[in-house]
Design a protein around this motif. Structure first.
Motif, mmCIF file in Angstrom:
data_model
loop_
_atom_site.group_PDB
_atom_site.id
_atom_site.type_symbol
_atom_site.label_atom_id
_atom_site.label_comp_id
_atom_site.label_asym_id
_atom_site.label_seq_id
_atom_site.Cartn_x
_atom_site.Cartn_y
_atom_site.Cartn_z
ATOM 1 N N THR A 1 10.834 -4.058 -4.749
ATOM 2 C CA THR A 1 9.744 -4.815 -4.105
ATOM 3 C C THR A 1 9.430 -6.062 -4.935
ATOM 4 O O THR A 1 8.295 -6.262 -5.376
ATOM 5 C CB THR A 1 8.480 -3.941 -3.975
ATOM 6 O OG1 THR A 1 8.121 -3.426 -5.276
ATOM 7 C CG2 THR A 1 8.729 -2.779 -3.023
ATOM 8 N N TYR B 1 2.530 -1.117 -4.169
ATOM 9 C CA TYR B 1 3.443 -0.118 -3.607
ATOM 10 C C TYR B 1 3.476 1.075 -4.552
ATOM 11 O O TYR B 1 3.835 0.920 -5.723
ATOM 12 C CB TYR B 1 4.844 -0.706 -3.438
ATOM 13 C CG TYR B 1 4.933 -1.802 -2.409
ATOM 14 C CD1 TYR B 1 4.992 -1.494 -1.051
ATOM 15 C CD2 TYR B 1 4.944 -3.149 -2.782
ATOM 16 C CE1 TYR B 1 5.064 -2.500 -0.091
ATOM 17 C CE2 TYR B 1 5.031 -4.154 -1.829
ATOM 18 C CZ TYR B 1 5.081 -3.822 -0.490
ATOM 19 O OH TYR B 1 5.145 -4.807 0.462
ATOM 20 N N THR C 1 16.673 5.929 2.395
ATOM 21 C CA THR C 1 15.386 5.295 2.689
ATOM 22 C C THR C 1 14.302 5.827 1.778
ATOM 23 O O THR C 1 14.327 6.996 1.383
ATOM 24 C CB THR C 1 15.001 5.559 4.166
ATOM 25 O OG1 THR C 1 16.039 5.077 5.016
ATOM 26 C CG2 THR C 1 13.696 4.867 4.531
ATOM 27 N N VAL D 1 4.819 2.365 4.340
ATOM 28 C CA VAL D 1 5.968 1.531 4.676
ATOM 29 C C VAL D 1 7.242 2.290 4.338
ATOM 30 O O VAL D 1 7.229 3.241 3.549
ATOM 31 C CB VAL D 1 5.948 0.184 3.923
ATOM 32 C CG1 VAL D 1 4.682 -0.595 4.220
ATOM 33 C CG2 VAL D 1 6.108 0.404 2.412
ATOM 34 N N THR D 2 8.341 1.872 4.931
ATOM 35 C CA THR D 2 9.660 2.357 4.540
ATOM 36 C C THR D 2 10.508 1.160 4.129
ATOM 37 O O THR D 2 10.277 0.030 4.576
ATOM 38 C CB THR D 2 10.357 3.126 5.672
ATOM 39 O OG1 THR D 2 10.508 2.277 6.812
ATOM 40 C CG2 THR D 2 9.550 4.358 6.054
ATOM 41 N N LEU D 3 11.499 1.409 3.277
ATOM 42 C CA LEU D 3 12.409 0.349 2.845
ATOM 43 C C LEU D 3 13.729 0.972 2.431
ATOM 44 O O LEU D 3 13.773 2.144 2.038
ATOM 45 C CB LEU D 3 11.823 -0.475 1.703
ATOM 46 C CG LEU D 3 11.578 0.207 0.360
ATOM 47 C CD1 LEU D 3 11.609 -0.826 -0.766
ATOM 48 C CD2 LEU D 3 10.218 0.903 0.347
ATOM 49 N N GLY E 1 16.758 -4.504 1.935
ATOM 50 C CA GLY E 1 15.821 -4.886 2.982
ATOM 51 C C GLY E 1 14.401 -4.940 2.482
ATOM 52 O O GLY E 1 14.104 -4.589 1.328
ATOM 53 N N HIS E 2 13.512 -5.410 3.348
ATOM 54 C CA HIS E 2 12.102 -5.544 2.998
ATOM 55 C C HIS E 2 11.305 -4.347 3.515
ATOM 56 O O HIS E 2 11.724 -3.681 4.466
ATOM 57 C CB HIS E 2 11.542 -6.835 3.597
ATOM 58 C CG HIS E 2 12.217 -8.080 3.116
ATOM 59 N ND1 HIS E 2 12.078 -8.545 1.834
ATOM 60 C CD2 HIS E 2 13.049 -8.956 3.748
ATOM 61 C CE1 HIS E 2 12.782 -9.651 1.688
ATOM 62 N NE2 HIS E 2 13.392 -9.922 2.834
ATOM 63 N N PRO E 3 10.141 -4.084 2.916
ATOM 64 C CA PRO E 3 9.293 -3.002 3.410
ATOM 65 C C PRO E 3 8.845 -3.252 4.848
ATOM 66 O O PRO E 3 8.518 -4.377 5.222
ATOM 67 C CB PRO E 3 8.101 -3.031 2.446
ATOM 68 C CG PRO E 3 8.607 -3.705 1.214
ATOM 69 C CD PRO E 3 9.596 -4.713 1.702
#
Length: 302
Positions: free
Chosen positions: A250, A257, A268, A278-280, A286-288
């Motif tokens: 992040t 977070y 994930t 959130v998931t990331l 990738g972004h949250p």
């Protein structure tokens, strides 16, 4: 070789000796994960309702710090009286595994499940490990998940041989176990460090890195944790198989977070923020993405 490298190398050697194969590398883990379950996202927040796949399920008692067994058949949690309970996924069949004696704060149970190993005469384990704070001091405890009103014992924390010295016995919180060999990670609030513990043959471990709220990957090859960076809590991952490389997942955080949880396939992460969950991607590609405004501790049911 660092303490953390020696610890993981020892764990991998034990696994290879027992199974006749080495643990999966990152590319191998990705291939295995392709056929594994992504899991069902759940969130507990101290109310009697657990959010399971977007639906509120009434467990009948306040549920805090819920964690799922590796087969997804049972949930472990701390109830409103501070006891350690297990229940079915719909909240039924609740059993008090250990009754809080009072004046203690129990938190963050995790399942430690291993198969019997006849080669090394190691019995199967089906334990719950959790943090117990009493008199201002936190220690890690464990108890059989099959107990009813049982009495938890203090978890042994022995250091591996080397220059690292003895491990702190108090101030330990946030245990998290994963994989097939009883490996777990935990944090220490007194020195701000994350530790790993091998519980297959040796029952010993060592320091990994500075951080808090660790979670061990399903294949036991990575650990995610929280660290304060430039005024916000970030989620970072340390890879044991590539020189203990640490990566910030992040890097552009404009909020905090915290409390990361792995999906069963290791692809994930679900993470808490002040405005929801959130998931990331666990590989940092990738972004949250916000998946719910419900704020609480995320977990995945396999």
């Amino acid at each position: 070789m660092t303490t953390r490298t020696r610890t993981m190398a020892a764990a991998i050697a034990v696994a290879a000796a027992v199974t006749g194969t080495a643990l999966l590398g990152v590319s191998g883990a990705a291939s295995a994960a392709a056929g594994a379950s992504h899991g069902t996202l759940t969130i507990s927040n101290g109310t009697k309702y657990v959010l399971i796949n977007g639906r509120k399920v009434n467990f009948g008692v306040p549920v805090r710090d819920l964690a799922w067994s590796p087969d997804g058949a049972k949930a472990a949690f701390v109830d409103g009286s501070g006891n350690l309970d297990i229940a079915n996924p719909d909240g039924s069949g609740r059993v008090v595994v250990a009754k809080n004696p009072g004046n203690q704060n129990w938190s963050h149970p995790t399942w430690q499940v291993t198969a019997k190993d006849t080669r090394y005469n190691i019995p199967a384990k089906d334990n719950l490990v959790f943090a117990a704070r009493a008199g201002g001091v936190s220690r890690l405890k464990y108890i059989s998940a099959k107990a009813v009103h049982g009495t938890p014992k203090t978890l042994s924390l022995n250091a591996e041989p080397g220059p690292g010295g003895a491990l702190p016995q108090t101030g330990n919180v946030w245990p998290n176990a994963a994989g097939h060999y009883g490996t777990s990670v935990y944090a220490n609030v007194d020195n701000g460090a994350v530790y790993i513990r091998d519980d297959y043959l040796r029952q010993q471990g060592g320091k990994l890195t500075q951080g808090s709220q660790p979670a061990l990957s399903p294949n036991e090859e990575e650990v995610v944790f929280v660290r304060s960076v430039a005024g916000h809590d970030h989620v970072l991952v340390e890879d044991f198989t590539h020189g203990n490389h640490v990566k910030d997942l992040t890097p552009h955080a404009t909020t905090d977070y915290t409390e990361p949880a792995w999906s069963p396939d290791g692809k994930t992460l679900a993470v808490r923020t002040p405005s929801g969950t959130v998931t990331l991607p666990a590989d940092g590609t990738g972004h949250p993405v916000k998946v719910t405004s419900t704020v609480g501790l995320a977990a995945y049911r396999p």
